[in-house]
Write a protein that holds these residues in place. Structure first.
Motif, PDB file in Angstrom:
ATOM      1  N   UNK A  68       0.293  -1.237   0.025  1.00 52.84           N
ATOM      2  CA  UNK A  68      -0.086   0.128  -0.035  1.00 52.84           C
ATOM      3  C   UNK A  68       0.420   1.542   0.139  1.00 52.84           C
ATOM      4  N   UNK A  69      -0.015   2.478  -0.781  1.00 52.73           N
ATOM      5  CA  UNK A  69       1.186   3.805  -0.856  1.00 52.73           C
ATOM      6  C   UNK A  69       1.129   4.710  -0.097  1.00 52.73           C
ATOM      7  N   UNK A  70      -0.925   4.064   0.511  1.00 53.11           N
ATOM      8  CA  UNK A  70      -1.381   4.988   1.296  1.00 53.11           C
ATOM      9  C   UNK A  70      -1.959   4.177   2.604  1.00 53.11           C
ATOM     10  N   UNK A  71      -2.163   4.746   4.203  1.00 51.57           N
ATOM     11  CA  UNK A  71      -3.033   3.923   4.944  1.00 51.57           C
ATOM     12  C   UNK A  71      -3.428   4.900   5.663  1.00 51.57           C
ATOM     13  N   UNK A  72      -4.468   4.960   6.271  1.00 51.24           N
ATOM     14  CA  UNK A  72      -5.289   5.661   7.732  1.00 51.24           C
ATOM     15  C   UNK A  72      -6.193   4.173   8.314  1.00 51.24           C
ATOM     16  N   UNK A  73      -6.095   4.183   9.081  1.00 54.10           N
ATOM     17  CA  UNK A  73      -6.455   3.411   9.960  1.00 54.10           C
ATOM     18  C   UNK A  73      -5.965   2.626  11.148  1.00 54.10           C
ATOM     19  N   UNK A  74      -6.349   2.046  12.185  1.00 52.22           N
ATOM     20  CA  UNK A  74      -6.063   1.026  12.759  1.00 52.22           C
ATOM     21  C   UNK A  74      -4.954  -0.455  12.691  1.00 52.22           C
ATOM     22  N   UNK A  75      -4.268  -0.753  13.589  1.00 53.04           N
ATOM     23  CA  UNK A  75      -3.414  -1.642  12.855  1.00 53.04           C
ATOM     24  C   UNK A  75      -4.200  -2.940  14.335  1.00 53.04           C
ATOM     25  N   UNK A  76      -4.372  -2.414  15.111  1.00 61.28           N
ATOM     26  CA  UNK A  76      -4.980  -4.057  15.346  1.00 61.28           C
ATOM     27  C   UNK A  76      -6.202  -4.670  15.481  1.00 61.28           C
ATOM     28  N   UNK A  77      -6.813  -5.069  16.084  1.00 60.71           N
ATOM     29  CA  UNK A  77      -8.643  -6.281  15.309  1.00 60.71           C
ATOM     30  C   UNK A  77      -9.228  -5.435  15.155  1.00 60.71           C
ATOM     31  N   UNK A  78      -9.537  -4.506  17.603  1.00 57.17           N
ATOM     32  CA  UNK A  78     -10.699  -3.586  17.767  1.00 57.17           C
ATOM     33  C   UNK A  78      -9.827  -2.569  18.377  1.00 57.17           C
ATOM     34  N   UNK A  79     -10.788  -1.162  17.979  1.00 57.64           N
ATOM     35  CA  UNK A  79      -9.973  -0.543  19.061  1.00 57.64           C
ATOM     36  C   UNK A  79     -11.658   0.250  19.658  1.00 57.64           C
ATOM     37  N   UNK A  80     -11.771   1.517  19.674  1.00 57.82           N
ATOM     38  CA  UNK A  80     -12.569   2.233  20.669  1.00 57.82           C
ATOM     39  C   UNK A  80     -13.226   3.205  19.209  1.00 57.82           C
ATOM     40  N   UNK A  81     -14.576   3.624  18.473  1.00 58.74           N
ATOM     41  CA  UNK A  81     -15.196   4.100  17.618  1.00 58.74           C
ATOM     42  C   UNK A  81     -14.256   5.404  17.883  1.00 58.74           C
ATOM     43  N   UNK A  82     -14.435   6.709  19.095  1.00 59.00           N
ATOM     44  CA  UNK A  82     -14.143   7.334  19.455  1.00 59.00           C
ATOM     45  C   UNK A  82     -12.490   8.079  19.877  1.00 59.00           C
ATOM     46  N   UNK A  83     -12.262   7.148  20.767  1.00 56.66           N
ATOM     47  CA  UNK A  83     -10.750   7.062  21.625  1.00 56.66           C
ATOM     48  C   UNK A  83      -9.633   7.190  20.693  1.00 56.66           C
ATOM     49  N   UNK A  84     -10.228   5.646  19.860  1.00 58.65           N
ATOM     50  CA  UNK A  84      -9.574   4.968  18.550  1.00 58.65           C
ATOM     51  C   UNK A  84      -8.325   4.241  19.175  1.00 58.65           C
ATOM     52  N   UNK A  85      -8.792   4.057  20.486  1.00 58.32           N
ATOM     53  CA  UNK A  85      -7.322   3.025  21.917  1.00 58.32           C
ATOM     54  C   UNK A  85      -7.680   1.247  21.365  1.00 58.32           C
ATOM     55  N   UNK A  86      -7.003   1.196  21.607  1.00 59.26           N
ATOM     56  CA  UNK A  86      -6.824  -0.903  21.419  1.00 59.26           C
ATOM     57  C   UNK A  86      -7.881  -0.954  23.310  1.00 59.26           C
ATOM     58  N   UNK A  87      -7.584  -2.234  23.017  1.00 61.88           N
ATOM     59  CA  UNK A  87      -8.791  -3.364  24.406  1.00 61.88           C
ATOM     60  C   UNK A  87      -7.218  -3.008  25.710  1.00 61.88           C
TER      61      UNK A  87
END
Length: 442
Positions: free
Chosen positions: A132-151
């Motif tokens: 991929x030339x570009x990426x936006x998003x989380x690396x892990x399997x699940x994150x909070x929809x607002x804080x964008x923190x994983x478990x």
């Protein structure tokens, strides 16, 4: 000759087989759950017998990326990859392995992933290391929809290789970044430089948060599995938010005049979770019964696909990756032949049917499965079953006692296939988010 298409591969997360209206899903209190996807299916091709490569997240994504059985790679033996693998140099998609985006990129495509990665953590692994030339998003399997923190509380939202702090509801942020990408790529696409966009939503994966539920973020921050909350209406609204985003993207394709020559494919990474509708199937995520692996497959490409097509062709995730390479005229790497098969004949003619065998295995509960034609061989917890799916999609009428020869033949075929794959490593892990102590068995 057909113009090389732009390709948008949309993957929902833990969506059930019957969650969409076009697959029999019921309306929510607010109205139709998935009007955009329903229209996409009506204007294109809907498959009723399509599967994911696995009933759990990251293994399916290995297959999607490589167009090969995921069992060939060590990282895919994790069911699924979890945060404990952070820093590992083995539990991820090896950067040297050819991938769908790397092969498309080598053939002249622009490439981007907007959404979930879940194929290993930096610095050893990452989207920009795998084509991929570009990426936006989380690396892990699940994150909070607002804080964008994983478990484990780690902030997990990236733009390229860098952590990205950005306020907003994650489903909408993924849509926004995808829209910006389409806008930037449109002129080049019209001038002969097509693009490949992986659009991997985290919806409708837990935690159970709609756009209006930011207050829940603090409540669930120590356990994103959100075992004490959620309901069907919230879940349906989360699907609807994703559907709205897909509608915005389809409108952008039309606005830029590139919709006719864009192949849009929609699916889920595995079967549904606790609030999903999998009717008439039994089981869900982590199961090799039909509810865990049979998923929606919708394809829309006005230049090639006639509207209103419905097909009972069987397929798996890796077949669609092979199809995209074929549509683009991109060849597989000679050292990594594809296990997936191109469905281009089906896209041109919805009446085409072939019946190659499909195989699965899971460390969890010692599961194994094979489908060929209408027949399915299944093992769960050491018990062998045989089902005629044309008569019994719920897998309740076990034909094994009355058709022992067929059972034996399919079991032998599965074992021969399994012998051609690497064995499940002894240190492979199974990670379950909840058990019978949290809720009754489905």
């Amino acid at each position: 000759m057909t113009t090389r298409p732009n390709i948008i591969f949309i993957v929902a997360d833990d969506l059930g087989y019957a969650d969409l209206g076009c697959y029999g899903g019921r309306d929510a209190a607010f109205g139709p759950v998935s009007p955009v996807l329903d229209q996409l299916a009506a204007n294109g091709l809907k498959l009723t017998q399509g599967y994911s490569n696995s009933p759990v997240c990251s293994p399916t994504r290995f297959a999607l990326m490589t167009a090969r059985y995921q069992y060939r790679l060590r990282g895919a033996a994790e069911e699924p990859i979890n945060s404990k693998s952070r820093g590992s140099t083995t539990l991820g998609l090896p950067p040297e392995h050819p991938t769908l985006p790397s092969l498309l990129r080598a053939s002249g495509y622009r490439t981007a992933l907007m959404g979930k990665w879940h194929l290993g953590y930096p610095p050893a692994f990452g989207p920009l290391r795998s084509g991929y030339e570009e990426f936006f998003g989380p690396m892990s399997g699940g994150v909070d929809y607002f804080t964008h923190c994983s478990s484990n509380g780690t902030h997990d939202l990236y733009l390229g290789d860098e952590e990205k702090q950005q306020d907003g509801y994650l489903t909408d942020l993924i849509t926004d970044h995808a829209l910006d990408y389409v806008k930037r790529m449109a002129e080049g696409a019209k001038d002969g430089t097509p693009f490949f966009l992986s659009l991997h939503y985290t919806a409708p994966h837990w935690p159970w948060e709609t756009r209006d539920d930011e207050a829940l973020a603090q409540e669930v921050k120590t356990n994103l599995f959100h075992l004490h909350g959620g309901n069907i209406e919230t879940y349906r609204r989360m699907i609807h938010h994703m559907d709205e985003g897909i509608g915005r993207i389809m409108a952008a394709l039309q606005r830029h005049g590139i919709d006719r020559d864009t192949l849009v494919v929609f699916t889920s990474d595995n079967g549904g979770e606790r609030f999903s509708d999998n009717w008439p199937l039994v089981g869900g995520k982590m199961d090799l019964t039909e509810g865990g692996i049979r998923v929606p497959w919708i394809a829309h490409w006005p230049a090639v696909i006639a509207p209103g097509g419905v097909s009972a062709q069987t397929c798996m995730t890796m077949d669609w990756s092979a199809t995209m390479l074929d549509a683009a005229g991109a060849a597989a790497h000679a050292d990594y032949p594809l296990d997936g098969r191109s469905l281009m004949p089906l896209l041109r003619d919805a009446a085409v049917i072939d019946e190659p065998p499909l195989f699965w295995r899971m460390n969890h509960r010692g599961q194994r499965a094979m489908r060929q034609g209408v027949w399915k061989y299944l093992r769960v917890d050491g018990n062998d079953y045989l089902f005629n799916l044309a008569d019994d999609e719920r897998e309740r009428a076990n034909r094994a006692p009355v058709e022992p020869e067929r059972l034996q033949a399919m079991r032998a075929a599965w074992e021969a296939w399994n012998a051609s794959m690497p064995a499940i490593p002894d240190d492979a892990t199974v990670s379950l988010g909840y058990s019978a102590k949290d809720m009754p068995q489905r």
